[in-house]
Write a protein that holds these residues in place. Structure first.
Motif, short mmCIF file in Angstrom:
data_model
loop_
_atom_site.label_atom_id
_atom_site.label_comp_id
_atom_site.label_asym_id
_atom_site.label_seq_id
_atom_site.Cartn_x
_atom_site.Cartn_y
_atom_site.Cartn_z
N ASP A 89 0.82 -1.21 0.00
CA ASP A 89 0.00 0.00 0.00
C ASP A 89 0.86 1.27 0.00
O ASP A 89 0.65 2.18 0.80
CB ASP A 89 -0.95 -0.01 1.19
N LEU A 90 1.84 1.29 -0.91
CA LEU A 90 2.72 2.45 -1.04
C LEU A 90 2.24 3.34 -2.17
O LEU A 90 1.69 2.85 -3.17
CB LEU A 90 4.15 2.00 -1.35
N LEU B 124 20.54 -15.66 7.40
CA LEU B 124 20.29 -14.74 6.28
C LEU B 124 20.53 -13.34 6.79
O LEU B 124 19.90 -12.91 7.76
CB LEU B 124 18.85 -14.89 5.78
N SER B 125 21.49 -12.66 6.19
CA SER B 125 21.80 -11.30 6.63
C SER B 125 21.95 -10.41 5.41
O SER B 125 22.14 -10.89 4.29
CB SER B 125 23.07 -11.28 7.48
N GLY B 126 21.87 -9.13 5.65
CA GLY B 126 22.02 -8.20 4.54
C GLY B 126 21.52 -6.82 4.86
O GLY B 126 21.45 -6.42 6.02
N ARG B 127 21.12 -6.12 3.80
CA ARG B 127 20.69 -4.73 3.92
C ARG B 127 19.63 -4.47 2.86
O ARG B 127 19.76 -4.92 1.73
CB ARG B 127 21.90 -3.81 3.70
N VAL B 128 18.57 -3.75 3.24
CA VAL B 128 17.57 -3.31 2.28
C VAL B 128 17.68 -1.80 2.13
O VAL B 128 17.86 -1.08 3.12
CB VAL B 128 16.13 -3.72 2.67
N LYS B 129 17.62 -1.35 0.89
CA LYS B 129 17.65 0.08 0.58
C LYS B 129 16.48 0.37 -0.34
O LYS B 129 16.25 -0.38 -1.30
CB LYS B 129 18.95 0.46 -0.12
N ALA B 130 15.76 1.45 -0.05
CA ALA B 130 14.60 1.77 -0.88
C ALA B 130 14.34 3.27 -0.89
O ALA B 130 14.61 3.97 0.09
CB ALA B 130 13.36 1.04 -0.38
N THR B 131 13.83 3.74 -2.01
CA THR B 131 13.32 5.09 -2.16
C THR B 131 11.85 4.93 -2.49
O THR B 131 11.51 4.34 -3.51
CB THR B 131 14.05 5.85 -3.29
N LEU B 132 11.00 5.44 -1.59
CA LEU B 132 9.57 5.20 -1.75
C LEU B 132 8.76 6.37 -1.24
O LEU B 132 9.31 7.34 -0.73
CB LEU B 132 9.18 3.92 -1.01
N ALA B 133 7.45 6.27 -1.39
CA ALA B 133 6.54 7.25 -0.83
C ALA B 133 5.35 6.51 -0.24
O ALA B 133 4.76 5.65 -0.90
CB ALA B 133 6.09 8.25 -1.89
N GLN B 134 5.05 6.85 1.02
CA GLN B 134 3.83 6.36 1.65
C GLN B 134 2.78 7.45 1.53
O GLN B 134 3.10 8.60 1.22
CB GLN B 134 4.09 6.04 3.12
N THR B 135 1.53 7.13 1.79
CA THR B 135 0.46 8.11 1.72
C THR B 135 0.10 8.54 3.13
O THR B 135 -0.16 7.71 3.99
CB THR B 135 -0.77 7.50 1.02
N CYS B 136 0.07 9.86 3.35
CA CYS B 136 -0.31 10.41 4.65
C CYS B 136 -1.74 9.99 4.94
O CYS B 136 -2.63 10.16 4.10
CB CYS B 136 -0.19 11.93 4.64
N GLY B 137 -1.98 9.46 6.13
CA GLY B 137 -3.30 9.00 6.51
C GLY B 137 -4.29 10.12 6.76
O GLY B 137 -5.49 9.88 6.87
N ILE B 138 -3.81 11.36 6.85
CA ILE B 138 -4.69 12.49 7.12
C ILE B 138 -4.89 13.35 5.87
O ILE B 138 -6.01 13.61 5.46
CB ILE B 138 -4.13 13.35 8.28
N THR B 139 -3.79 13.75 5.24
CA THR B 139 -3.90 14.65 4.08
C THR B 139 -3.96 13.89 2.75
O THR B 139 -4.27 14.49 1.73
CB THR B 139 -2.69 15.60 4.02
N LEU B 140 -3.64 12.59 2.76
CA LEU B 140 -3.58 11.75 1.57
C LEU B 140 -2.49 12.18 0.59
O LEU B 140 -2.51 11.80 -0.57
CB LEU B 140 -4.93 11.67 0.86
N GLU B 141 -1.54 12.99 1.06
CA GLU B 141 -0.41 13.42 0.24
C GLU B 141 0.70 12.38 0.33
O GLU B 141 0.85 11.70 1.34
CB GLU B 141 0.13 14.77 0.72
N ARG C 156 2.15 9.95 8.67
CA ARG C 156 1.50 11.24 8.83
C ARG C 156 2.48 12.35 8.49
O ARG C 156 3.61 12.36 8.95
CB ARG C 156 1.01 11.41 10.27
N LYS C 157 2.01 13.28 7.67
CA LYS C 157 2.82 14.44 7.30
C LYS C 157 3.10 15.26 8.55
O LYS C 157 2.21 15.43 9.39
CB LYS C 157 2.02 15.26 6.27
N PRO C 158 4.32 15.77 8.71
CA PRO C 158 4.62 16.59 9.90
C PRO C 158 3.64 17.75 10.02
O PRO C 158 3.38 18.46 9.04
CB PRO C 158 6.05 17.09 9.66
#
Length: 170
Positions: free
Chosen positions: A40-41, A62-79, A140-142
């Motif tokens: 739900d991103l 199992l070891s390692g590292r995850v790296k991601a550039t993403l955007a979640q949706t603000c639950g209040i403003t939907l931005e 949530r957006k600051p």
């Protein structure tokens, strides 16, 4: 759940691991879209998982590292809320023996290893799981605050009719 139901799957058979195997997983745009939908991103612009699977006492590690550039949706403003993730992880794994019961025992300690079934480990599934664990469950957006709308003064369905009824002045 079959591999076709998963948003991203990269299985490795244990007999292929030997002394250890290191993989860099970088899902293509279609796989990133499936992962974004499953988590739900708003977007998943980049996702890389560097993983090492190696034998360890009592099973596998199992070891390692995850790296991601993403955007979640603000639950209040939907931005969209941009987010950068760069997190290491380590998971203990153990093969399930045939003598073990099918009963699942849940413990609160993090020491119990994840069971390996079918003689393989799905690195893609673990990568998505590690990404999901780093997401804010209530983004949530600051500064954004939920404001409760005022309660209606009269809830009766006849209140609306009272407002549109022509007055009997005349």
């Amino acid at each position: 759940m079959s591999a076709t139901d998963l948003p991203y799957s990269e299985p490795v058979r244990l007999h292929q691991v030997g002394a250890g195997v290191t993989r860099r997983l970088e899902p293509d745009a279609a796989a990133r879209k499936r992962i974004a939908d499953a988590l739900d991103l708003a977007s998943l612009d980049a996702f890389v998982a560097e993983m090492t699977l190696a034998p360890a006492p009592g099973g596998w590690r199992l070891s390692g590292r995850v790296k991601a550039t993403l955007a979640q949706t603000c639950g209040i403003t939907l931005e969209p809320l941009p987010l950068e993730i760069d997190a290491p992880f380590a998971i203990a794994l153990a093969e399930r023996s045939d003598e073990e019961s099918e009963e699942i025992v849940i413990t609160l300690d993090d020491e119990s290893p994840d069971p390996i079934e079918g003689g393989q480990v799905d690195l893609g599934q673990y990568a998505v799981e590690q990404l999901a664990l780093r997401l804010d469950p209530f983004p949530r957006k600051p500064g954004a605050e939920f404001v409760q709308p005022p309660e209606p003064t009269e809830i009766s369905p006849f209140a609306v009719l009272k407002q549109i009824r022509p007055s009997d002045e005349g």
